[in-house]
Structure formats: C-alpha cells, structure tokens
Write a protein that holds these residues in place. Sequence first.
Motif, PDB file in Angstrom:
ATOM      1  N   TYR A 179      -0.460   2.319   1.522  1.00  0.00           N
ATOM      2  CA  TYR A 179       0.415   3.477   1.287  1.00  0.00           C
ATOM      3  C   TYR A 179       0.734   4.301   2.542  1.00  0.00           C
ATOM      4  CZ  TYR A 179       0.145   1.993  -3.483  1.00  0.00           C
ATOM      5  OH  TYR A 179       0.256   1.227  -4.617  1.00  0.00           O
ATOM      6  N   PRO A 180      -0.211   4.480   3.484  1.00  0.00           N
ATOM      7  CA  PRO A 180       0.174   5.193   4.707  1.00  0.00           C
ATOM      8  C   PRO A 180       1.303   4.469   5.462  1.00  0.00           C
ATOM      9  CG  PRO A 180      -2.213   5.077   4.502  1.00  0.00           C
ATOM     10  CD  PRO A 180      -1.646   4.211   3.421  1.00  0.00           C
ATOM     11  N   MET A 181       1.270   3.127   5.429  1.00  0.00           N
ATOM     12  CA  MET A 181       2.324   2.386   6.120  1.00  0.00           C
ATOM     13  C   MET A 181       3.678   2.612   5.433  1.00  0.00           C
ATOM     14  SD  MET A 181       2.537  -1.651   6.728  1.00  0.00           S
ATOM     15  CE  MET A 181       2.371  -1.935   5.000  1.00  0.00           C
ATOM     16  N   TYR A 182       3.677   2.637   4.097  1.00  0.00           N
ATOM     17  CA  TYR A 182       4.929   2.889   3.380  1.00  0.00           C
ATOM     18  C   TYR A 182       5.491   4.274   3.770  1.00  0.00           C
ATOM     19  CZ  TYR A 182       3.373  -0.900   0.205  1.00  0.00           C
ATOM     20  OH  TYR A 182       2.949  -2.086  -0.334  1.00  0.00           O
ATOM     21  N   GLU A 183       4.590   5.240   3.936  1.00  0.00           N
ATOM     22  CA  GLU A 183       5.055   6.590   4.302  1.00  0.00           C
ATOM     23  C   GLU A 183       5.663   6.594   5.701  1.00  0.00           C
ATOM     24  OE1 GLU A 183       5.675   8.849   2.137  1.00  0.00           O
ATOM     25  OE2 GLU A 183       4.705   7.550   0.676  1.00  0.00           O
ATOM     26  N   LYS A 184       5.084   5.757   6.591  1.00  0.00           N
ATOM     27  CA  LYS A 184       5.664   5.659   7.945  1.00  0.00           C
ATOM     28  C   LYS A 184       7.088   5.113   7.868  1.00  0.00           C
ATOM     29  CE  LYS A 184       1.614   4.970  10.799  1.00  0.00           C
ATOM     30  NZ  LYS A 184       0.761   3.926  11.343  1.00  0.00           N
ATOM     31  N   VAL A 185       7.282   4.137   6.983  1.00  0.00           N
ATOM     32  CA  VAL A 185       8.621   3.566   6.827  1.00  0.00           C
ATOM     33  C   VAL A 185       9.562   4.645   6.276  1.00  0.00           C
ATOM     34  CG1 VAL A 185      10.011   1.815   5.639  1.00  0.00           C
ATOM     35  CG2 VAL A 185       7.716   1.240   6.444  1.00  0.00           C
ATOM     36  N   ARG A 186       9.095   5.383   5.272  1.00  0.00           N
ATOM     37  CA  ARG A 186       9.931   6.437   4.684  1.00  0.00           C
ATOM     38  C   ARG A 186      10.339   7.450   5.752  1.00  0.00           C
ATOM     39  NH1 ARG A 186       9.617   7.338  -0.436  1.00  0.00           N
ATOM     40  NH2 ARG A 186       7.368   7.112  -0.623  1.00  0.00           N
ATOM     41  N   ALA A 187       9.407   7.757   6.640  1.00  0.00           N
ATOM     42  CA  ALA A 187       9.690   8.763   7.671  1.00  0.00           C
ATOM     43  C   ALA A 187      10.803   8.298   8.612  1.00  0.00           C
ATOM     44  CB  ALA A 187       8.410   9.060   8.455  1.00  0.00           C
ATOM     45  N   LYS A 188      11.007   6.960   8.696  1.00  0.00           N
ATOM     46  CA  LYS A 188      12.056   6.440   9.592  1.00  0.00           C
ATOM     47  C   LYS A 188      13.439   6.482   8.953  1.00  0.00           C
ATOM     48  CE  LYS A 188       9.188   3.326  12.280  1.00  0.00           C
ATOM     49  NZ  LYS A 188       8.715   1.972  12.458  1.00  0.00           N
ATOM     50  N   GLY A 189      13.507   6.712   7.646  1.00  0.00           N
ATOM     51  CA  GLY A 189      14.819   6.814   6.996  1.00  0.00           C
ATOM     52  C   GLY A 189      14.864   6.039   5.700  1.00  0.00           C
ATOM     53  N   ASP A 190      16.030   6.122   5.039  1.00  0.00           N
ATOM     54  CA  ASP A 190      16.163   5.474   3.731  1.00  0.00           C
ATOM     55  C   ASP A 190      16.385   3.968   3.858  1.00  0.00           C
ATOM     56  OD1 ASP A 190      15.703   7.681   2.256  1.00  0.00           O
ATOM     57  OD2 ASP A 190      17.811   8.149   1.849  1.00  0.00           O
ATOM     58  N   MET A 191      17.087   3.578   4.911  1.00  0.00           N
ATOM     59  CA  MET A 191      17.335   2.140   5.125  1.00  0.00           C
ATOM     60  C   MET A 191      16.842   1.820   6.531  1.00  0.00           C
ATOM     61  SD  MET A 191      18.914   0.424   2.685  1.00  0.00           S
ATOM     62  CE  MET A 191      20.012  -0.815   3.358  1.00  0.00           C
ATOM     63  N   ARG A 214       2.819   3.919 -11.731  1.00  0.00           N
ATOM     64  CA  ARG A 214       3.586   4.641 -10.711  1.00  0.00           C
ATOM     65  C   ARG A 214       2.841   4.652  -9.377  1.00  0.00           C
ATOM     66  NH1 ARG A 214       3.920   9.228  -7.908  1.00  0.00           N
ATOM     67  NH2 ARG A 214       1.950  10.020  -8.747  1.00  0.00           N
ATOM     68  N   LEU A 215       1.577   5.038  -9.432  1.00  0.00           N
ATOM     69  CA  LEU A 215       0.859   5.321  -8.183  1.00  0.00           C
ATOM     70  C   LEU A 215       0.314   4.078  -7.496  1.00  0.00           C
ATOM     71  CD1 LEU A 215       0.214   7.915  -6.634  1.00  0.00           C
ATOM     72  CD2 LEU A 215      -2.057   7.868  -7.672  1.00  0.00           C
ATOM     73  N   ASP A 216      -0.015   3.056  -8.261  1.00  0.00           N
ATOM     74  CA  ASP A 216      -0.593   1.856  -7.653  1.00  0.00           C
ATOM     75  C   ASP A 216      -0.101   0.615  -8.405  1.00  0.00           C
ATOM     76  OD1 ASP A 216      -2.104   0.661  -5.730  1.00  0.00           O
ATOM     77  OD2 ASP A 216      -4.040   0.942  -6.723  1.00  0.00           O
ATOM     78  N   PRO A 217       1.195   0.313  -8.286  1.00  0.00           N
ATOM     79  CA  PRO A 217       1.783  -0.733  -9.140  1.00  0.00           C
ATOM     80  C   PRO A 217       1.324  -2.140  -8.745  1.00  0.00           C
ATOM     81  CG  PRO A 217       3.412   0.074  -7.574  1.00  0.00           C
ATOM     82  CD  PRO A 217       2.187   0.934  -7.394  1.00  0.00           C
TER      83      PRO A 217
END
Length: 426
Positions: free
Chosen positions: A40-52, A299-302
């Motif tokens: 999940y921390p890695m997913y947040e890093k991706v989110r921080a870079k933008g939507d696409m 939701r939290l851990d699919p």
Amino acid sequence: MSQLKTAAQFFALRTLVRGYALLGDPYAGVMASPPNRDPYPMYEKVRAKGDMVRSRMGAYVTGSREICDSVLRDNRFVTATFDEASMVSITLVQNGEKIVNPVQDSFLMKNPPDHTRLRKLVQPFFTPRALKDRTTSIQKIVTDHLDRLGDRFDVVTEFASQVPIQVIADLLGVPDGHQDVFARWGSALAETLDGVWSHQQLKNLHATIIEYNDFIDDLIAERRRSPQDDIVSHLVTQHEDLSREDLVATTGLLLFAGFETTVNLISNGVLKAFENPHTVAPLSQSPEYAEGFVEEVLRLDPPVQYTIRWPGERLELAGVSLPKGMPVMLMLAAANRDPKVFRDPAKFDPTRSNAREHLAFSAGIHYCIGAGLSRIEGQLALHELFKRFPNLAADGPVTRRKSKLIRGALRLPVRAGETKRSLAVN
Ligand code: HEM
C-alpha cells in the motif's frame, strides 16, 4: 507450444523489471515487490505522481477510482489474450486436442460477443434467488469445517480454502475428495496470473493445466451419462452445441475464480480482525456487522489487487492520448483507498457508509459473477469462525502468497483459546 522463453530470457526479464522498480517505475514496482512487503505505501507513491502515471515498461498505471471505474465500463477498452498479458504463449496440444487454459481461454479474457454469450450460460446460477437457495448449504459447509478444527490450526489450509472449494465444487457438481488437488492447482494458476517469470513456474503451469483438462473431461463425460442438478450437467444437457473448449474453460474459470479469491477474502478478514480487536465481538455477535466487516475488508485489502485493460483503438483518457494496445494497469486496491471517495481511506471501519463503492469485484461487463456468492461465504465464514473461537489469536508468522495480483495469506497459524462449541450450531 510456441514462443517459449529461454532461461536467459526469463532472467533478463526479471532483471529488467527489478531495475525499473529500483528507479521508481510504477508498473515494475508492482511486479517486483517481494511477497511479504506491504504494497500500500507503494500505491500511495504512485497516486502522488498523478492520476495517470506512465511506466517505462510501455504501460500506464492509475489508482484513481474514477478513472478505473470509467475504463472498466468503457467497451472501447478490451481484455487481452494471455499472450499480451504474460509475454509468453502457452498454447498446448495433447493427442491432437487443445489443452484448454481455464483463465486464458475463458470468458474473463474475452470481449463481446463471445463474452456475452458465455457469461449468459452460467448467470442463472448466480442470481440473488439462486444464492438465497444456497445459503443454508453454505452455512452447513462452514459449520462442518469448524467442527473439524482443533485448538491449533492453519486458517488458510484448514478453513478459508476448504469452505469456498467445497461451495464451488458442489455448485459445479464435482464429487467430494478433490480439495487438496484443487488447492494445489489453484496455487499454481494464481502464481502465474501476473506473468510467468521462470521455467519452473511455466512447467508447473503446464502440468496443472494438463491435469485439470484430464479431470474435467472425465467429469463432463460422467455428467453426460448421469446428469444432476449442477452447472456442468446444465451445460452439457441444455447447451449441447457448446464447444469442448468453451465448456472446459467456463467450468475451469468458475472453479478457480470461485475459490482462489474467496480464500483470501476470509484470510484477509481474519488478519483485519486481529489488527482491530475491537471488531471481534460485534463480528461474532451480529450478522449485519459481518456484512459491513466483509465490505470493508474488500475495500481495504482486496484479494484481487489490479486488472489490466487495453484500448481497442487510439483514444483519450484523463488528458492522455493512448495508442491502440497500450496497457492500462487499473490498481483496484489503490482505487479503493482513493481519498476523493473514501474519508480517512487507510482506516478499517466496518461501519463505513460507502464501503460498497469499492472496486474489489471490478465493474462493467466483467463485474465478478461470483460477488454475491463470495459475500455470503465471507460473511458466514468470518461471523461463525469468531463466534466459535472468540479468543482466536495468531500463533506464528503469516506467510504471504507470491502473486502481486492475488493478495492473501498462504499460511496463517492460529490458536483457538477458549471456545464456544455449544453455541456454534444453530
Ligand atoms: C472475494 C472473492 C472474489 C473477488 C475479490 C473476485 C474478484 C473478481 C474481479 C476483480 C473480477 C474482474 C476482473 C476484471 O475485470 O478484469 C472477477 C471476475 C470474475 N469472477 Fe470473481 N471474485 C471473487 C469471487 C468469485 C467467485 C466466488 C466466483 C465464482 C463462483 C467468481 C467468478 C468470477 C468470474 C466467472 C469472473 C469473470 C466475469 C466476466 O468476465 O464477465 N469470482 N472477479
């Protein structure tokens, strides 16, 4: 068999992906992350870079719930063949007959009109009415498996995998006694869903698919001889024009999708209960609370962390111009924590009012056909497990599955503590 990669090619592929992951590439980051690392921390890093976010591996990655949802509902995006998805062709032939891959050749990987035609054949077994009729038998399966547990057991191998295997086996018409072999096949298939990374994996996959084809051919022949009230009998008697490939792939998809996912819903639920001890009492006492609990686990851990779609034509998405065939990785698990939709998204809150807006079951035409069934299984299994064992506690380290696509435990040793055996059967 064609286009098999050599050991050197597999090595080069792994090295390339690890290298890109080290450079912070989002797609490679998902593929290269070790099984025990919290993704999940890695997913947040991706989110921080933008939507696409553009990956150097020739793909886009998104964790936006809005974009994931719109792609899944947009029929200009298609599912690809396994060739494109895994970079390896795995078409096998035995005695002149195609060996059918229950994932690659199934309607999960097909587009309309074939997808529509095949999905329709089995849809009647998953209507709310049909599921209601099965609830009592699912309850019995859960109770029977709880009765077999001792003071120390492994949640995954002795409970969480056993319940969904039995449920889907009954639905398909598979006689008892195949639990262990299905669990072994399921693991081999699930491990390769996000790509084949070594010769050993490829060998296991081939062996599994061949064994599965032999098994299902026998079952089909048996059900043709003496049809019962189950999916295989329905398909062979009511849809006689169905090709062998479609029959074998459809039943295989239901079998493997039916348990390789739900087992993780149950094990992820147990882990969430351990991490949030205040939820155990209401979970064990209230079936309504168990409904919200299961939704929040989804939701939290699919169990299914991502899926991929390919534009069937050049098109615009969220301000990005996508050429035909450019993969878009839809990070469902990240979308489920999108702060634009879910307040305090990393918090586990079984009373959350909009938890059902998660994308754990995907959306659009490939929306999980077994969503209702797995909700019932997850709710009953978790409610009854903690009702029977209110003091259930971890009894050793958790071993995670290797797959990046499927998230769950492979081993989850527990001890029961004081039990409430007499209360459990009602
Ligand atoms: C917690 C349990 C489950 C989860 C998280 C789950 C998740 C998913 C997801 C994400 C998809 C769509 C993938 C995509 O859009 O690319 C899917 C499709 C599918 N699932 Fe499930 N699933 C679960 C349980 C089940 C069960 C119990 C069954 C069957 C008995 C099942 C059968 C299927 C089938 C047949 C499809 C293909 C649908 C289509 O292509 O039209 N699943 N599932």
